[in-house]
Design an enzyme around this catalytic site. Structure first.
Site, short mmCIF file in Angstrom:
data_model
loop_
_atom_site.label_atom_id
_atom_site.label_comp_id
_atom_site.label_asym_id
_atom_site.label_seq_id
_atom_site.Cartn_x
_atom_site.Cartn_y
_atom_site.Cartn_z
N LYS A 70 72.36 -88.97 53.57
CA LYS A 70 71.30 -88.10 53.04
C LYS A 70 71.54 -86.67 53.48
O LYS A 70 72.28 -86.38 54.43
CB LYS A 70 69.91 -88.57 53.50
CG LYS A 70 69.70 -88.58 55.02
CD LYS A 70 69.28 -87.26 55.63
CE LYS A 70 69.00 -87.37 57.13
NZ LYS A 70 68.88 -86.04 57.80
N ASP A 93 63.69 -91.56 60.13
CA ASP A 93 64.42 -91.44 58.86
C ASP A 93 64.66 -92.77 58.17
O ASP A 93 65.08 -92.80 57.01
CB ASP A 93 65.77 -90.76 59.09
CG ASP A 93 65.64 -89.27 59.37
OD1 ASP A 93 64.51 -88.74 59.26
OD2 ASP A 93 66.66 -88.63 59.69
#
Length: 298
Positions: A25, A151
């Site tokens: 990401k 996350d």
């Protein structure tokens, strides 16, 4: 400019093994808007998933044991490895009798802010939930993932998202197609040290999704701190600034530039000095893991 990839190790998939993507990401911006009474910082960010990352190899065991093959991260003992912890977390939450062998084929640089450890853990949760037939829904898996790291939930949900809170309050977003020139400076600064840095801006004015869509550039709160502390990060940002708008992802040290097309990103890659750990990856509309899981029969 020659492309230099992060090192990867390949396992020969034998009987019972299956391979699953764990995408990286980017944080397209990141700001800190305050601090909670429990000491955690309130963040705002946009998570962009990439069509590139690690590969998780899994094999179901009938004896209930969880084993890691090799080292996911050099120097991290098995009990502390996020993929092992994720497997045990799911096992204990469901009382399943099965176990698993786990091998992580690493491509995502460690400590770069690309989300490798969190994504690996999310893939283990999602895939073992399917392979073990434990059938927890995504919301429950995301809640389990949050116990491993802030996350992890975005990778469990598998969508690009606006995030607030400690990063776990997610609003899915549709982002335009893009390609990214990524650069790993090769240094790792503990996130805790960055949060304690007196120069870190912790009181940014809250933004809105509309502000982001309108193109307001918020930057990354950690970038000025990283520039001061780590010459390698400062150098990486300076090099990338020659080809576009250079940014830090997460709390660093990874850096990136966004381009409209892969051809533009590849051309920019060729302009970089030789020998840097730099490569190109496409943005994903959603996690490639979700597409693989959708096609499988369990």
């Amino acid at each position: 400019m020659g492309r230099v990839d992060p090192v990867s190790v390949v396992i020969d998939d034998g009987v019972g093994w299956s391979a699953w993507p764990a995408p990286a990401k980017l944080n397209l911006f990141l700001q800190i808007t305050g601090r909670r009474v429990d000491g955690y910082h309130e963040l705002q960010t946009v998570f962009r998933l990439l069509d590139w990352g690690d590969t998780i190899h899994l094999r179901v065991r009938e004896d209930g044991q969880i084993h890691r093959i090799g080292e996911s991260v050099t120097g991290v003992v098995e009990a502390d490895d996020l993929v092992v912890r994720a497997a045990y977390l799911l096992k204990h939450a469901t009382n399943v009798y099965l176990g698993a062998d786990i091998f992580v084929e690493k491509r995502i640089p460690v400590g770069g802010g690309f989300g490798g450890g969190s994504s690996d853990a999310a893939t283990v949760l999602l895939v073992l939930n399917a392979l073990w037939h434990t059938r927890l829904d995504v919301a429950v898996l995301a809640a389990l993932g949050l116990r491993l790291g802030a996350d992890v939930p975005v990778f469990v949900h598998g969508c690009n998202a606006w995030a607030e809170g400690v990063g776990e309050c997610l609003t899915p977003m549709i982002l335009p197609g893009a390609a990214y020139l990524l650069l790993d400076p090769g240094v790792c600064v503990p996130t805790r040290e960055l949060f304690l840095d007196p120069d870190l801006t912790r009181d940014a004015s809250p933004a809105t999704i509309g502000d982001f869509i309108a193109g307001t550039a918020f930057g990354n709160a950690f970038e000025p701190v990283l520039r001061r502390r780590e010459s390698a990060v400062a150098g990486a940002l300076d090099v990338l600034s020659e080809v576009g708008f250079a940014r830090v992802t997460g709390s660093g040290s990874g850096c990136f530039v966004e381009f409209s097309t892969r051809d533009e990103a590849e051309c920019a890659l060729e302009r970089l000095p030789y020998g840097l750990c730099a490569w190109v990856a496409d943005g994903a509309s959603r996690s490639p893991l979700l597409d693989v899981l959708k096609t499988m029969e369990f």
